[in-house]
Design an enzyme around this catalytic site. Structure first.
Site, PDB file in Angstrom:
ATOM      1  N   LYS A  47      27.657  50.213 -20.748  1.00 57.50           N
ATOM      2  CA  LYS A  47      29.002  50.122 -21.321  1.00 57.50           C
ATOM      3  C   LYS A  47      30.082  50.500 -20.301  1.00 57.50           C
ATOM      4  O   LYS A  47      31.261  50.260 -20.525  1.00 57.50           O
ATOM      5  CB  LYS A  47      29.103  50.994 -22.565  1.00 57.50           C
ATOM      6  CG  LYS A  47      28.267  50.472 -23.759  1.00 57.50           C
ATOM      7  CD  LYS A  47      28.347  51.423 -24.949  1.00 57.50           C
ATOM      8  CE  LYS A  47      27.480  51.022 -26.125  1.00 57.50           C
ATOM      9  NZ  LYS A  47      28.121  50.015 -26.998  1.00 57.50           N
ATOM     10  N   HIS A  61      19.022  42.868 -31.706  1.00 58.55           N
ATOM     11  CA  HIS A  61      20.264  43.579 -31.383  1.00 58.55           C
ATOM     12  C   HIS A  61      20.435  43.875 -29.909  1.00 58.55           C
ATOM     13  O   HIS A  61      21.398  44.557 -29.548  1.00 58.55           O
ATOM     14  CB  HIS A  61      20.335  44.900 -32.151  1.00 58.55           C
ATOM     15  CG  HIS A  61      20.753  44.759 -33.566  1.00 58.55           C
ATOM     16  ND1 HIS A  61      22.066  44.745 -33.950  1.00 58.55           N
ATOM     17  CD2 HIS A  61      20.032  44.589 -34.690  1.00 58.55           C
ATOM     18  CE1 HIS A  61      22.141  44.589 -35.265  1.00 58.55           C
ATOM     19  NE2 HIS A  61      20.915  44.493 -35.732  1.00 58.55           N
ATOM     20  N   LYS A  90      32.781  54.793 -27.891  1.00 55.68           N
ATOM     21  CA  LYS A  90      31.510  54.130 -28.199  1.00 55.68           C
ATOM     22  C   LYS A  90      30.415  55.038 -27.663  1.00 55.68           C
ATOM     23  O   LYS A  90      30.707  56.015 -26.966  1.00 55.68           O
ATOM     24  CB  LYS A  90      31.425  52.745 -27.544  1.00 55.68           C
ATOM     25  CG  LYS A  90      31.858  52.739 -26.061  1.00 55.68           C
ATOM     26  CD  LYS A  90      31.844  51.351 -25.445  1.00 55.68           C
ATOM     27  CE  LYS A  90      33.001  50.468 -25.838  1.00 55.68           C
ATOM     28  NZ  LYS A  90      32.595  49.304 -26.647  1.00 55.68           N
ATOM     29  N   ARG A  91      29.140  54.767 -27.979  1.00 53.24           N
ATOM     30  CA  ARG A  91      28.081  55.564 -27.385  1.00 53.24           C
ATOM     31  C   ARG A  91      28.188  55.547 -25.863  1.00 53.24           C
ATOM     32  O   ARG A  91      28.579  54.537 -25.265  1.00 53.24           O
ATOM     33  CB  ARG A  91      26.715  55.025 -27.819  1.00 53.24           C
ATOM     34  CG  ARG A  91      26.351  55.383 -29.243  1.00 53.24           C
ATOM     35  CD  ARG A  91      26.238  56.898 -29.439  1.00 53.24           C
ATOM     36  NE  ARG A  91      25.092  57.418 -28.761  1.00 53.24           N
ATOM     37  CZ  ARG A  91      23.992  57.886 -29.358  1.00 53.24           C
ATOM     38  NH1 ARG A  91      23.914  57.915 -30.679  1.00 53.24           N
ATOM     39  NH2 ARG A  91      22.986  58.347 -28.643  1.00 53.24           N
ATOM     40  N   THR A 102      31.167  45.958 -32.069  1.00 57.16           N
ATOM     41  CA  THR A 102      31.953  45.834 -33.292  1.00 57.16           C
ATOM     42  C   THR A 102      33.209  46.703 -33.174  1.00 57.16           C
ATOM     43  O   THR A 102      34.201  46.439 -33.841  1.00 57.16           O
ATOM     44  CB  THR A 102      31.154  46.288 -34.530  1.00 57.16           C
ATOM     45  OG1 THR A 102      30.542  47.544 -34.243  1.00 57.16           O
ATOM     46  CG2 THR A 102      30.089  45.261 -34.897  1.00 57.16           C
ATOM     47  N   LYS A 130      37.296  46.270 -34.521  1.00 61.25           N
ATOM     48  CA  LYS A 130      38.115  47.266 -35.225  1.00 61.25           C
ATOM     49  C   LYS A 130      39.425  47.507 -34.481  1.00 61.25           C
ATOM     50  O   LYS A 130      40.492  47.613 -35.085  1.00 61.25           O
ATOM     51  CB  LYS A 130      37.350  48.584 -35.364  1.00 61.25           C
ATOM     52  CG  LYS A 130      36.031  48.485 -36.103  1.00 61.25           C
ATOM     53  CD  LYS A 130      35.249  49.806 -35.978  1.00 61.25           C
ATOM     54  CE  LYS A 130      33.772  49.602 -36.171  1.00 61.25           C
ATOM     55  NZ  LYS A 130      32.980  50.777 -35.703  1.00 61.25           N
TER      56      LYS A 130
HETATM   57  C1  LIG Z   1      32.090  50.794 -34.610  1.00 64.75           C
HETATM   58  C2  LIG Z   1      31.377  52.017 -34.189  1.00 64.75           C
HETATM   59  C3  LIG Z   1      30.481  51.975 -33.113  1.00 64.75           C
HETATM   60  C4  LIG Z   1      30.228  50.719 -32.318  1.00 64.75           C
HETATM   61  O1  LIG Z   1      31.156  50.686 -31.257  1.00 64.75           O
HETATM   62  P1  LIG Z   1      30.947  49.670 -30.033  1.00 64.75           P
HETATM   63  O2  LIG Z   1      32.250  49.807 -29.300  1.00 64.75           O
HETATM   64  O3  LIG Z   1      30.782  48.319 -30.625  1.00 64.75           O
HETATM   65  O4  LIG Z   1      29.783  50.137 -29.263  1.00 64.75           O
HETATM   66  C5  LIG Z   1      29.825  53.132 -32.752  1.00 64.75           C
HETATM   67  N1  LIG Z   1      30.039  54.297 -33.411  1.00 64.75           N
HETATM   68  C6  LIG Z   1      30.896  54.374 -34.443  1.00 64.75           C
HETATM   69  C7  LIG Z   1      31.097  55.691 -35.108  1.00 64.75           C
HETATM   70  C8  LIG Z   1      31.590  53.238 -34.868  1.00 64.75           C
HETATM   71  O5  LIG Z   1      32.427  53.349 -35.906  1.00 64.75           O
END
Ligand SMILES: *Cc1c(COP(=O)(O)O)cnc(C)c1O
Length: 826
Positions: free
Chosen positions: A552, A355, A546-547, A654, A658
């Site tokens: 990032k 990952h 995101k985190r 991911t 979304k």
């Molecule tokens: C989808 C999701 C992530 C991943 O987000 P990235 O933008 O791909 O880092 C992290 N936290 C939550 C709660 C998510 O639903």
């Protein structure tokens, strides 16, 4: 499943399970009554699913993951059972509002971010595709902390998610297993004269499974998510000697220390902490899960020789990689199998998903720590390594340097076990999670293994479930899609392309825009309620959630905000596209820089939001406690999706998928799955900027100098100078100095090199948004072209290419007491 029956069950559950009349019931009581009503409808599918797997002796996929970020269960279960509308009516007829009850559920946060959420999307797709599967993990008593913002800073609050009960899990004490730790090993000769080893452990912990049913969409399949809780082993449950001697604390001390194993989720994302408790957690759930598989296997098979034909075990990152040594121990030490046969079965059983490309995120355990906790596993790992390196010497006698590169044991800076090496050697397949990521694994991170076993490497681009991430979170859009093309898109997302027939239909385009606007109004109401900030749904919602992590580059987003602010301060009448910048994300509690970026976002918000010169054209919002349920409110309301990681650092992402499914347009680098999203959406429907992974590597190779950009780009200089001046920190010039210094003197993630390209690209974004017809076309095409990023596609690939498992139809009879084996007195 008739509405009448559902209604009666709802009322009965309120009375008999919550012990309440309507007059006394709280919204939480209603939620619980409804949850039990829905759980009862899952259970006979669940039981039938399990018994079918047994009777038909199928191959079962076991997805081992230290994290499952499931999100709330109730709405998802209603959607997948196809009773959402009926329940809405039932609840309304009781004078209640379903949305209010759904909000009562505590979002179970048993994961950090993308990795844990991927595991949850995979379970949804596995059940939907009717693949026999079990998710195995840890039932953390405390999930990821609850984030609050106090004076602009992140504060962490413990997540007591089980306090009011969890109606979705069923404990199975009868299926508990024992997990050993510590001690030493002894050798002996068995009755056939073979040299054998036993592990004399120092302590034993009981692992108790808790099963949560995971239903597929519109199928009878309900697969288990089996999470283990640690309890003190029987002999340590209670120290009567200590108790009788008046030592009350001592009487429960060892019980406490055993039970800390499943106490709390480590809140680090992409940075492992080499702590003993973390290794205990990993071994705990891996050993319990493998023992569970072996026990189930031996119920129907005479031996373990065909174990690999009945279980495909996927390692979600290296967190469960100690499985490889544990299966060897179980087969060789406990079941008397020869090493070579056991090794064959082990390699056939496991597959490993990598990952991360960040070198600091690769898990390593100091040999001393590992050996004191798992003495027998260390011996097994040495044996695996010895045999492997002997082969390498034979195959490549002229390349002695290969031994050090490939060895499971690293010698520097301290002697340690490299878990990724163990995972590669013990698995038959190794996959990355996006095309670029797999390519970089092969050319860089795992290049020696890729040269050795090219056939083991395979790409599996991530996906997300369209049930949760469109149908559940964006019902307005889902209804429009189904109205136009029917409901099949929910099981075959590539059908969304059919919507392109309506691309030039004015009525369709108007409704598309209205839906986005309504979603933005909903989010604006949430922001008003939680942040006291008024935002305009007509402004562009420019979102990064995101985190919080330096790679990032949330900080690059902030630099752009300050650049726009500077333009307004220079010329208050400058024409700019109004934007609402929305951020969300947790920082690991020990990650100083990430927490400082949160403070900076809130400090910039405080100044910009109230500056009369801005006249509402820029608003900045940090939404606290980003989690799955907050994501469900945010992704559907976004216009612009910020995916701006340094190229070569984000494995897949991911969130990017979304957003795009819900009609947001991406501004992004050529990183992770962004590349494939752009390929699918069309380059004219994607805002691309920045260095490529290759350019990043080349610049680093010839010593990158960030100061050059600061000295030669006046806009960039003005941005950094404004932050340094204390303008956003009440005159405090020290507060953000660590961020500015890291940019000027190190800039590991190349923000300054990408700054101008990003600002220029954002200028194009602003122009595109001002042309609402152009934007609408781009938005529609982003959404219709995301078929590839359904996790159904990803899972189909894993099933056929890695797991070699087959779907199994679950035939459902109506539940009856006779069938359940109960005698009904006449
Ligand atoms: C989808 C999701 C992530 C991943 O987000 P990235 O933008 O791909 O880092 C992290 N936290 C939550 C709660 C998510 O639903």
């Amino acid at each position: 499943m008739s509405k009448e029956t559902l209604k009666r069950a709802f009322a009965d559950n309120l009375f008999y399970l919550q012990g309440k009349y309507q007059a006394w019931a709280t919204p939480y009581d209603y939620y619980m009554a409804l949850a039990y009503t829905v759980r009862d409808r899952l259970l006979h599918r669940f039981i039938k699913t399990m018994s079918t797997y047994f009777e038909q002796n199928v191959k079962v996929v076991c997805y081992l993951s230290a994290e499952f970020l499931m999100g709330r269960h109730l709405a998802n279960n209603l959607v997948n059972l196809g009773i959402y509308e009926d329940i809405q009516e039932v609840v309304a007829s009781a004078g209640l509002n379903l949305d209010d009850l759904l909000e009562q559920e505590h979002d179970p946060g048993l994961g950090n971010g993308g990795l844990g959420r991927l595991a949850a999307c995979f379970l949804d797709s596995l059940a939907t595709l009717e693949v026999p599967a079990i998710g195995y993990g840890i039932r953390y008593e405390f999930g990821i902390f609850h984030q609050e913002i106090r004076d602009g800073w992140q504060a962490e609050i413990p997540d007591k998610w089980l306090r009011f009960g969890n109606p979705w899990e069923i404990p199975h004490l009868e299926a508990s297993v024992q997990v050993k730790f510590g001690g030493h090993t002894e050798t002996y000769r068995d009755d056939k004269g073979r040299k054998r080893v036993t592990w004399v452990a120092e302590r034993t912990v009981t692992a108790i499974p808790y099963d949560t049913p995971v239903p597929g969409y519109n199928t009878n399949t309900v697969n288990p998510l089996r999470l283990w809780r640690a309890e003190a082993g029987e002999e340590q449950d209670f120290n009567f000697d200590a108790f009788n001697a008046g030592d009350y604390d001592g009487a429960v001390a060892s019980k406490m220390s055993s039970e800390t194993i499943s106490k709390v989720l480590y809140p680090n994302d992409n940075t492992p902490q080499g702590r003993q408790l973390r290794l205990e957690q990993q071994y705990f759930f891996v050993s319990a899960s493998l023992q569970d598989m072996i026990r189930n296997h031996l119920r129907i098979h005479p031996s373990l020789e065909n174990f690999h034909e009945h279980f495909a075990v996927q390692l979600n990152d290296t967190h469960p990689a100690v499985s490889i040594a544990e299966l060897m121990r179980l087969l060789v030490d406990e079941h008397g199998m020869d090493w070579d046969k056991a090794w064959y079965i082990t390699q056939k059983t496991f597959a490993y998903t990598n990952h991360t490309l960040l070198p600091e995120a690769l898990e390593k355990w100091a040999v001393d720590l590992f050996g004191s906790l798992l003495p027998r596993h260390l011996e097994i790992i040495y044996e695996i390594n010895f045999r492997f390196l002997e082969d390498i010497k034979t195959w490549f006698p002229k390349q002695p340097e290969l031994l050090g590169h490939l060895s499971i044991i690293a010698e520097y800076p301290e002697k340690s076990v490299r878990m990724a090496h163990l995972a590669c050697i013990g698995s038959h397949a190794i996959n990355g999670v996006a095309a670029l990521h797999t390519q970089l694994l092969q050319s860089d991170t795992l290049k020696d293994f890729a040269a050795l076993w090219p056939e083991k490497f395979i790409n599996k681009t991530n996906g997300v479930t369209p049930r949760r991430w469109i149908l559940l979170c964006n019902r307005r859009l889902a209804n429009l899609i189904t109205e136009k093309i029917g409901g099949d898109w929910l099981k075959d997302l590539s059908q969304m392309r059919k919507l392109e027939a309506y691309l030039n239909d004015q009525e369709f385009r108007r409704r598309w825009r209205e839906i986005k606007y309504a979603n933005k109004q909903d989010l604006a109401a949430y922001i008003w309620k939680h942040n006291d900030i008024e935002v305009d749904p007509n402004s562009m919602f420019d979102v990064q959630v995101k985190r919080m992590h330096e790679y990032k580059r949330q900080l690059l987003d902030v630099l752009h905000i300050v650049a726009l602010y500077n333009r307004i301060k220079k010329n208050p009448n400058v024409s700019i596209t109004p934007r609402t910048f929305i951020f969300g994300g947790k920082a690991a509690p020990g990650y100083f820089m990430a927490k400082l970026v949160i403070k900076l976002i809130n400090s910039v918000a405080e100044i910009v939001n109230k500056d009369p010169d801005v006249r509402g054209r820029l608003k900045v919002v940090f939404l606290a406690n980003f989690n799955v349920s907050l994501g469900e409110k945010i992704y559907p309301a976004a216009d612009l999706s910020e995916q701006i990681s340094t190229a070569g650092k984000e494995a897949s992402g991911t969130g990017n998928m979304k957003f795009a499914m819900n009609g947001a347009i991406t501004i992004g680098t050529l990183d992770g799955a962004n590349i494939e999203i752009r390929e699918e959406a069309g380059e004219e429907n994607f805002f691309l900027f920045g260095l490529t992974a290759e350019e990043v590597a080349a610049m680093k190779a010839k010593s990158y100098n960030p100061m050059y950009y600061y000295l030669t780009n006046p806009d960039l200089k003005a941005v950094l100078d404004r932050i340094s001046s204390g303008y956003f920190s009440h005159g405090n010039q020290e507060m953000f100095k660590p961020l500015i210094d890291s940019l000027l003197y190190d800039d590991q993630y190349m923000l300054l090199a990408d700054f101008q390209a990003y600002v220029d690209c954002q200028h194009e974004v602003g122009k595109a948004y001002a042309d609402q017809e152009r934007w609408t076309t781009m938005s529609i095409l982003n959404s219709t072209r995301m078929g590839k990023f359904s996790s159904d596609r990803t899972i189909r690939e894993y099933v056929t290419e890695i797991w070699k498992a087959k779907p199994v139809k679950i035939e459902l009879e109506e539940y009856s007491q006779e069938k359940a084996g109960l005698r009904v007195p006449s």
